[in-house]
Design a protein around this motif. Structure first.
Motif, PDB file in Angstrom:
ATOM      1  N   ASP A   1      33.393  24.728 -29.466  1.00 62.46           N
ATOM      2  CA  ASP A   1      32.226  23.898 -29.781  1.00 62.46           C
ATOM      3  C   ASP A   1      31.146  24.082 -28.724  1.00 62.46           C
ATOM      4  O   ASP A   1      29.967  24.170 -29.007  1.00 62.46           O
ATOM      5  N   MET A   2      31.619  24.085 -27.488  1.00 62.45           N
ATOM      6  CA  MET A   2      30.706  24.231 -26.355  1.00 62.45           C
ATOM      7  C   MET A   2      29.968  25.569 -26.457  1.00 62.45           C
ATOM      8  O   MET A   2      28.751  25.631 -26.303  1.00 62.45           O
ATOM      9  N   LEU A   3      30.718  26.618 -26.714  1.00 62.78           N
ATOM     10  CA  LEU A   3      30.121  27.951 -26.815  1.00 62.78           C
ATOM     11  C   LEU A   3      29.144  28.000 -27.985  1.00 62.78           C
ATOM     12  O   LEU A   3      28.032  28.499 -27.856  1.00 62.78           O
ATOM     13  N   ARG A   4      29.590  27.450 -29.076  1.00 63.39           N
ATOM     14  CA  ARG A   4      28.736  27.498 -30.264  1.00 63.39           C
ATOM     15  C   ARG A   4      27.425  26.771 -29.993  1.00 63.39           C
ATOM     16  O   ARG A   4      26.339  27.261 -30.294  1.00 63.39           O
ATOM     17  N   HIS A   5      27.571  25.588 -29.411  1.00 65.06           N
ATOM     18  CA  HIS A   5      26.405  24.778 -29.105  1.00 65.06           C
ATOM     19  C   HIS A   5      25.434  25.547 -28.203  1.00 65.06           C
ATOM     20  O   HIS A   5      24.246  25.635 -28.484  1.00 65.06           O
ATOM     21  N   SER A   6      25.966  26.142 -27.137  1.00 63.80           N
ATOM     22  CA  SER A   6      25.110  26.849 -26.179  1.00 63.80           C
ATOM     23  C   SER A   6      24.491  28.087 -26.811  1.00 63.80           C
ATOM     24  O   SER A   6      23.317  28.380 -26.595  1.00 63.80           O
ATOM     25  N   LEU A   7      25.297  28.805 -27.564  1.00 59.70           N
ATOM     26  CA  LEU A   7      24.823  30.094 -28.076  1.00 59.70           C
ATOM     27  C   LEU A   7      23.849  29.909 -29.231  1.00 59.70           C
ATOM     28  O   LEU A   7      22.877  30.652 -29.344  1.00 59.70           O
ATOM     29  N   ILE A   8      24.102  28.914 -30.062  1.00 60.98           N
ATOM     30  CA  ILE A   8      23.158  28.675 -31.155  1.00 60.98           C
ATOM     31  C   ILE A   8      21.831  28.200 -30.582  1.00 60.98           C
ATOM     32  O   ILE A   8      20.762  28.607 -31.034  1.00 60.98           O
ATOM     33  N   ALA A   9      21.915  27.375 -29.546  1.00 60.24           N
ATOM     34  CA  ALA A   9      20.684  26.912 -28.901  1.00 60.24           C
ATOM     35  C   ALA A   9      19.889  28.092 -28.350  1.00 60.24           C
ATOM     36  O   ALA A   9      18.664  28.057 -28.288  1.00 60.24           O
ATOM     37  N   ALA A  10      20.609  29.130 -27.935  1.00 62.90           N
ATOM     38  CA  ALA A  10      19.938  30.299 -27.378  1.00 62.90           C
ATOM     39  C   ALA A  10      19.502  31.268 -28.476  1.00 62.90           C
ATOM     40  O   ALA A  10      18.968  32.339 -28.186  1.00 62.90           O
ATOM     41  N   GLY A  11      19.736  30.904 -29.721  1.00 66.88           N
ATOM     42  CA  GLY A  11      19.242  31.724 -30.820  1.00 66.88           C
ATOM     43  C   GLY A  11      20.226  32.758 -31.340  1.00 66.88           C
ATOM     44  O   GLY A  11      19.864  33.613 -32.142  1.00 66.88           O
ATOM     45  N   PHE A  12      21.457  32.672 -30.889  1.00 66.61           N
ATOM     46  CA  PHE A  12      22.444  33.624 -31.384  1.00 66.61           C
ATOM     47  C   PHE A  12      23.046  33.128 -32.688  1.00 66.61           C
ATOM     48  O   PHE A  12      23.074  31.931 -32.953  1.00 66.61           O
ATOM     49  N   ARG A  13      23.556  34.069 -33.435  1.00 68.84           N
ATOM     50  CA  ARG A  13      24.386  33.717 -34.575  1.00 68.84           C
ATOM     51  C   ARG A  13      25.815  33.731 -34.046  1.00 68.84           C
ATOM     52  O   ARG A  13      26.189  34.649 -33.315  1.00 68.84           O
TER      53      ARG A  13
ATOM     54  N   PRO B   1      34.400  27.283 -15.020  1.00 68.04           N
ATOM     55  CA  PRO B   1      33.519  26.685 -16.025  1.00 68.04           C
ATOM     56  C   PRO B   1      32.215  27.467 -16.126  1.00 68.04           C
ATOM     57  O   PRO B   1      31.668  27.847 -15.100  1.00 68.04           O
ATOM     58  N   PHE B   2      31.788  27.659 -17.317  1.00 71.35           N
ATOM     59  CA  PHE B   2      30.655  28.562 -17.433  1.00 71.35           C
ATOM     60  C   PHE B   2      29.334  27.808 -17.420  1.00 71.35           C
ATOM     61  O   PHE B   2      29.247  26.654 -17.787  1.00 71.35           O
ATOM     62  N   ASP B   3      28.356  28.503 -16.981  1.00 71.76           N
ATOM     63  CA  ASP B   3      27.003  27.994 -16.974  1.00 71.76           C
ATOM     64  C   ASP B   3      26.363  28.564 -18.239  1.00 71.76           C
ATOM     65  O   ASP B   3      26.239  29.780 -18.367  1.00 71.76           O
ATOM     66  N   PRO B   4      25.992  27.715 -19.179  1.00 70.08           N
ATOM     67  CA  PRO B   4      25.499  28.229 -20.458  1.00 70.08           C
ATOM     68  C   PRO B   4      24.342  29.221 -20.282  1.00 70.08           C
ATOM     69  O   PRO B   4      24.279  30.223 -20.980  1.00 70.08           O
ATOM     70  N   VAL B   5      23.457  28.920 -19.335  1.00 74.97           N
ATOM     71  CA  VAL B   5      22.292  29.795 -19.144  1.00 74.97           C
ATOM     72  C   VAL B   5      22.746  31.183 -18.715  1.00 74.97           C
ATOM     73  O   VAL B   5      22.303  32.200 -19.232  1.00 74.97           O
ATOM     74  N   LYS B   6      23.676  31.200 -17.766  1.00 77.04           N
ATOM     75  CA  LYS B   6      24.145  32.477 -17.240  1.00 77.04           C
ATOM     76  C   LYS B   6      24.963  33.222 -18.296  1.00 77.04           C
ATOM     77  O   LYS B   6      24.906  34.448 -18.391  1.00 77.04           O
ATOM     78  N   LEU B   7      25.692  32.449 -19.083  1.00 80.30           N
ATOM     79  CA  LEU B   7      26.485  33.087 -20.132  1.00 80.30           C
ATOM     80  C   LEU B   7      25.571  33.774 -21.139  1.00 80.30           C
ATOM     81  O   LEU B   7      25.775  34.925 -21.522  1.00 80.30           O
ATOM     82  N   VAL B   8      24.523  33.043 -21.528  1.00 81.95           N
ATOM     83  CA  VAL B   8      23.558  33.596 -22.471  1.00 81.95           C
ATOM     84  C   VAL B   8      22.929  34.848 -21.869  1.00 81.95           C
ATOM     85  O   VAL B   8      22.767  35.877 -22.530  1.00 81.95           O
ATOM     86  N   ASP B   9      22.636  34.745 -20.606  1.00 80.01           N
ATOM     87  CA  ASP B   9      22.041  35.860 -19.900  1.00 80.01           C
ATOM     88  C   ASP B   9      22.988  37.064 -19.924  1.00 80.01           C
ATOM     89  O   ASP B   9      22.589  38.186 -20.215  1.00 80.01           O
ATOM     90  N   ALA B  10      24.249  36.791 -19.653  1.00 78.82           N
ATOM     91  CA  ALA B  10      25.241  37.868 -19.632  1.00 78.82           C
ATOM     92  C   ALA B  10      25.361  38.514 -21.005  1.00 78.82           C
ATOM     93  O   ALA B  10      25.438  39.739 -21.122  1.00 78.82           O
ATOM     94  N   ILE B  11      25.334  37.675 -22.041  1.00 77.58           N
ATOM     95  CA  ILE B  11      25.447  38.221 -23.397  1.00 77.58           C
ATOM     96  C   ILE B  11      24.231  39.096 -23.710  1.00 77.58           C
ATOM     97  O   ILE B  11      24.351  40.186 -24.263  1.00 77.58           O
ATOM     98  N   ARG B  12      23.052  38.613 -23.304  1.00 73.13           N
ATOM     99  CA  ARG B  12      21.827  39.386 -23.555  1.00 73.13           C
ATOM    100  C   ARG B  12      21.921  40.748 -22.871  1.00 73.13           C
ATOM    101  O   ARG B  12      21.480  41.752 -23.396  1.00 73.13           O
TER     102      ARG B  12
END
Lengths: 154, 730, 121
Positions: C16-28, C106-117
């Motif tokens: 849920d946490m991942l989904r929430h963070s990643l959808i907020a960042a515009g990912f599918r 524990p992950f930092d959503p911003v950094k995770l999104v950054d890493a995925i990008r």
């Protein structure tokens, strides 16, 4: 037809009904529906004014014979009698009356206090008197219409 | 609008409950020797997962304890530590502490710090004992565990540095572009060092306000690809001079480490040697500046024709999630309950319709009657299906018991093994919610009273460890729960003596063994020499029986001296509907719960004895049972019916108390939907609830316990108890 | 077109946490409960990036990554490991299995999104 009297900020709609030879009214906001009489299932050891319970679309609805509750002779209900379903706090109850007679609009200034000579029973329920076209209609409150505690029923 | 984080937090706690249950179940399996390889992994995962989740929400105490616990479990998993009984005992207690920590984190409140600290100490001891074990920090100050990743980065290559020389031409400024914004955009790609070269800047007096004189030299530390840099300059590339010098190794740099301040750590691995990079190589996609995140060639995602609204996107994402995660959905309980209410209405309406059709004299073989039969069949099926939605396995209740057993075992100094069977047995949630208390009580009782002390067990040649077995199964439309122990069984002589002392039975009463055993359910009966605060704080099995009977259940005991006792509890599968006997009394239709009815009788005049003007008793198999005229008892009439002209029902109420109910007639059995009288009225003495019959009228459900209790108190008022031998035990 | 991320984690809260963070960042976002489920999802979906946990029932993260890499068409699919594991040996195993990156919870959503990008780009 609403019998229009004075209309001001304090005006409210009231539903008037007959019980025996008297007329009473209650705030229309309390009324959920009006339906014909159906036989009620008697409840053991209930006060005399509780006729029993009926099935209202799956809910068990107590029926109060308003005549008995107001110290009048008991109603002998027929198909012509009416049950007014009212909402009191979280509960719904049915009031057995003879007939619905009128819908009125009245403001506080139309309502007169009942004379001091009235009985305790009247004092409990009658909140005021409303003169309409030469008739006298008693405005009643329903807060105490059901038995307050088991002691009263015992 | 619901706070998504709050929802996730709630999910986390729900999940913790599941993991705690799995943890406990796994540890117990290990203790019993029934563990499989996967069990140890599951146990480890449960703790590990809780630690991970707790980290998100900064539940430091939970993270710390889970970490210590996890370390020990990991040692067991890797074979460095043997899961001996003492080690497992520590694990089990640690599971309890973990449960407390979770609850404290969820509901606020504190935990027993000394207990936690003591366990951490024990863990340190255990963890030290494991081979090659690095010492566990007693209590790490920060939430995340210490990192041990250093070794990998010693030979890590230098981060990649892009060199960019950017010289705007006047046209760039003319098109309202701003270098500051471009540089800021570029800085998002990585750490950046910028030097401004103003060597070409002329004196102010010759400066063309719309000219361009500046050059920026930029060093960008980033593992981005060139296209990303070009993307920044996308709109100005024709209006500037741009030189981009890639780092020595293009692409993302292996070994890049990004560290966040909350313990976050992100690291790229170097690509595997034979990793085919061609397709995904940055160069291949560089010319495509229209997408911010270039797409690998293998991707196939349907492109929406028009931009979706955020709501649509969110729904789509949800739909994907639902499809991808599992075939179950979570439904608000209120919705299910509403559906159950509606189906109840449907059942009643269907019955009403059937009755009307019958009254109309329609031929049973007619199309209408047959369609109606079909409808009835469908209605029952819908009702069963809807009830099945609310059905839950008893597991959730069973899972609370091991902890209880440990606690009671510790309090009594007995060694106890709990065996559970049939955790998957399903029952309506209304029942689930209400079996925990009786079960708790029965298990406490089994350990406290059922099992002998260790010394006595050894004397009797039994294993020191006593066994309590908890079983659930379905039997003839009811759920049966059994609690059995391998203790000493009921001491019948003592029970009988006690019952005589308490005036519950006559001194010369002749009771069968079964009857003696069941005396323990009588109100006020307690066989414990001293009132134990373990077996229910001074209340006895009568309380259990009361609450079970209130649920329409029955409880009985079978005991074998020296071998142990078995309590059997049987309950209806749901409390939303009830199987009842439809009877009439003085013209009133009433429902008597089938569960309370022992048998129907046809009393003979010579077996009826008046106690006084109001109370009759019926001689029944050597005892006397008070007779209750149902109509009179409910105040429907003053006249008593002649017992021999009525139908008699032997019923059993609370505490095994029996009475004979007299009614006018029995009209058959049916399942009724239970309706509350309190919702719109109030509780009515002698009436348990109401229901709606096929004719649409309300029928009342008799409160058998109340009626029987009432009869007993009246009988007791008239005659001394001792004069009614074996009244209750009959 | 949004970047598609497959998250593989046995914890609902974490998913849920991942989904929430990643959808907020515009990912599918696609989700799977464990390695086996992850492979099932991959049969019909081709995410741009996979983010996987290590400790999972049925098939753990190592097995999952190995299985992903065994398929020719998925050898270039970036796989990030998101885990609370800090053990060097585990990390090496993940790398050997073919993981692209390693993110410690524990992950930092911003950094995770950054890493995925970074890996998706």
């Amino acid at each position: 037809m609403p019998n229009s009297m004075q209309t001001d900020a304090n005006s409210r709609e009231l539903i008037a009904f007959r019980v025996g030879r008297q007329e009473f009214c209650i705030n229309v906001m309390m009324v959920r529906e009006i339906r014909g009489w159906t036989a009620a299932t008697a409840l053991p050891r209930a006060p005399r004014y509780v006729r029993g319970v009926i099935n209202l679309r799956g809910a068990v609805l107590p029926i109060v014979d308003l005549a008995v509750r107001l110290g009048l002779p008991a109603t002998d209900p027929t198909e012509r009698n009416v049950i007014i379903v009212v909402q009191i706090a979280h509960q719904q109850i049915g009031l057995l009356v003879d007939a619905v007679s009128d819908i009125l609009t009245a403001s506080d200034s139309n309502i007169q206090t009942s004379p001091d000579v009235s009985s305790d029973l009247v004092k409990t329920f009658v909140k005021g008197l409303l003169p309409v076209d030469g008739r006298m209609i008693s405005l009643i409150g329903l807060d105490n219409v059901l038995p307050a505690s088991e002691l009263e029923a015992a | 609008m619901e706070d998504p984080m709050a929802a996730i937090r709630e999910t986390f706690f729900q999940e913790c409950e599941e993991q705690l249950a799995e943890l406990e179940a796994g540890l117990i399996a290990m203790e019993n020797g029934t563990a499989e390889v996967e069990t140890v992994n599951a146990v480890f995962r449960a703790v590990h997962s809780m630690k991970g989740g707790a980290g998100i929400f900064s539940l430091d105490a939970l993270v710390r304890f889970a970490h210590v616990f996890e370390t020990a479990l990991d040692k067991v998993r890797s074979g460095d530590l043997a899961a001996t009984p003492p080690v497992l005992a520590v694990f089990l207690r640690a599971a309890d502490v973990l449960a407390d920590l979770v609850r404290a984190a969820r509901e606020g409140g504190s935990v027993d710090e000394t207990r936690t600290a003591a366990l951490v100490e024990e863990f340190n001891h255990i963890n030290d004992a494991g081979a090659n074990a690095p010492p566990v920090p007693p209590a790490p100050a920060a939430a995340p565990p210490p990192e041990t990743t250093d070794g990998l980065f010693e030979d890590a290559p230098q981060p990649p540095v892009w060199k960019i020389v950017f010289t705007p031409r006047p046209e760039l400024y003319a098109k309202a572009n701003e270098t500051a914004l471009l540089l800021r955009e570029l800085s998002r790609l990585g750490e950046m060092r910028v030097t401004l070269d103003a060597a070409h800047l002329p004196d102010l007096n010759v400066l063309d306000p719309e000219g361009a004189y500046l050059t920026w030299h930029i060093e960008l530390v980033s593992d981005c690809d060139e296209s990303a840099i070009q993307h920044v300059f996308e709109f100005v590339e024709d209006d500037c001079t741009l030189e981009i010098t890639p780092p020595v190794a293009p692409g993302f740099a292996p070994g890049t480490v990004i560290t966040g301040d909350n313990g976050f750590k992100f690291e790229f691995f170097p690509p595997a040697e034979d990793e085919p990079e061609a397709e995904a190589a940055p160069e291949a996609r560089a010319p495509d500046p229209t997408t911010e995140a270039p797409v690998p060639a293998v991707k196939e995602i349907p492109v929406p024709a028009a931009p979706k609204s955020p709501a649509v996107e969110a729904m789509a994402a949800k739909a994907e999630t639902a499809a991808a995660v599992s075939a179950t959905i979570r439904v608000d309980l209120d919705r299910v309950d509403r559906m159950i209410d509606l189906v109840g209405e449907l059942v009643i309406n269907e019955a009403m319709l059937s009755q009307r059709v019958m009254e109309a004299g329609i031929n049973r073989a007619s199309g209408v009657a047959m369609a109606l039969e079909e409808l009835e069949h469908l209605t029952r099926e819908i009702q069963d299906s809807v009830m099945a939605i609310r059905a839950q396995p008893v597991r959730s209740v069973f899972q609370r018991m091991p902890r209880l057993v440990r606690e009671v075992a510790a309090q009594t100094g007995k060694q106890v093994r709990l065996i559970t069977e049939g955790e998957g047995t399903e029952v309506d949630k209304t029942v689930i919610e209400r079996i925990a208390d009786p079960l708790t009580h029965m298990i406490r009782n089994a350990i406290d009273h059922g099992l002998e002390s260790t010394e006595k067990r050894l004397e009797a040649g039994k294993p020191a460890e006593g066994t309590v077995k908890l079983t659930a199964l379905h039997r003839s439309g009811r759920i049966v729960l059994e609690v059995s122990d391998d203790g000493g069984g009921i001491n019948r002589a003592r029970v009988k003596q006690k019952a005589i002392e308490n005036g519950l039975i006559a001194p010369d009463a002749q009771l069968s063994e079964e009857e003696i055993d069941n005396l323990i359910f009588l109100p006020g009966f307690s066989t414990a020499a001293k009132v134990s605060d373990i077996s229910g704080r001074g209340v006895g099995m009568d309380v259990v029986k009361q609450s079970v009977t209130a649920l329409g259940g029955r409880i009985s005991i079978a005991s074998r001296p020296g071998r142990g006792s078995t309590f059997t509890l049987s309950l209806p599968l749901t409390l939303a509907v009830l199987d009842g006997m439809v009877i009439s009394a003085h013209g009133h239709t009433l429902i008597i719960p089938l569960g309370a009815i022992v048998e129907t009788l046809k009393p003979r005049a010579q077996d009826v004895f008046p106690l006084d003007r109001e109370i009759n008793v019926l001689a029944l198999r050597g005892g006397y049972v008070p007779m209750v005229d149902v109509a009179a008892s409910l105040g429907y009439c003053d006249q008593f019916v002649e017992p021999e002209q009525s139908v008699a029902l032997l019923v059993e109420g609370e505490g095994g108390v029996r009475a004979v109910l007299l009614v006018d007639a029995i009209h058959g059995q049916r399942q009724v939907v239970i309706k509350s009288l309190e919702a719109n009225y109030r509780a009515v003495p002698g009436i348990a609830a109401a229901t709606v019959m096929g004719d649409g009228r309300v029928a009342l459900i008799l409160d058998v316990d109340a009626v029987v209790r009432n009869a007993r108190s009246e009988a007791g008022r008239v005659e001394a108890r001792a004069d009614l031998p074996a009244l209750e035990a009959n | 077109m949004s970047t598609t991320v497959l998250t593989v984690d046995d914890s609902r809260a974490m998913r849920d946490m991942l989904r929430h963070s990643l959808i907020a960042a515009g990912f599918r976002v696609l989700q799977a409960e464990d390695g086996v489920h992850g492979l099932e999802v991959l049969e019909t979906e081709t995410p741009d990036v996979i983010v996987t946990d290590i400790n999972m029932p049925r098939m753990d993260g190592f097995g999952f990554i190995e299985a992903v890499r065994r398929d020719e068409t998925r050898r270039a699919m970036p796989v990030l490991v998101l885990t609370t594991e800090v053990d060097v040996e585990k990390k090496n195993r993940a790398r050997a299995a073919g993981a692209t990156g390693w993110i410690v919870k524990p992950f930092d959503p911003v950094k995770l999104v950054d890493a995925i990008r970074r890996v998706a780009a």
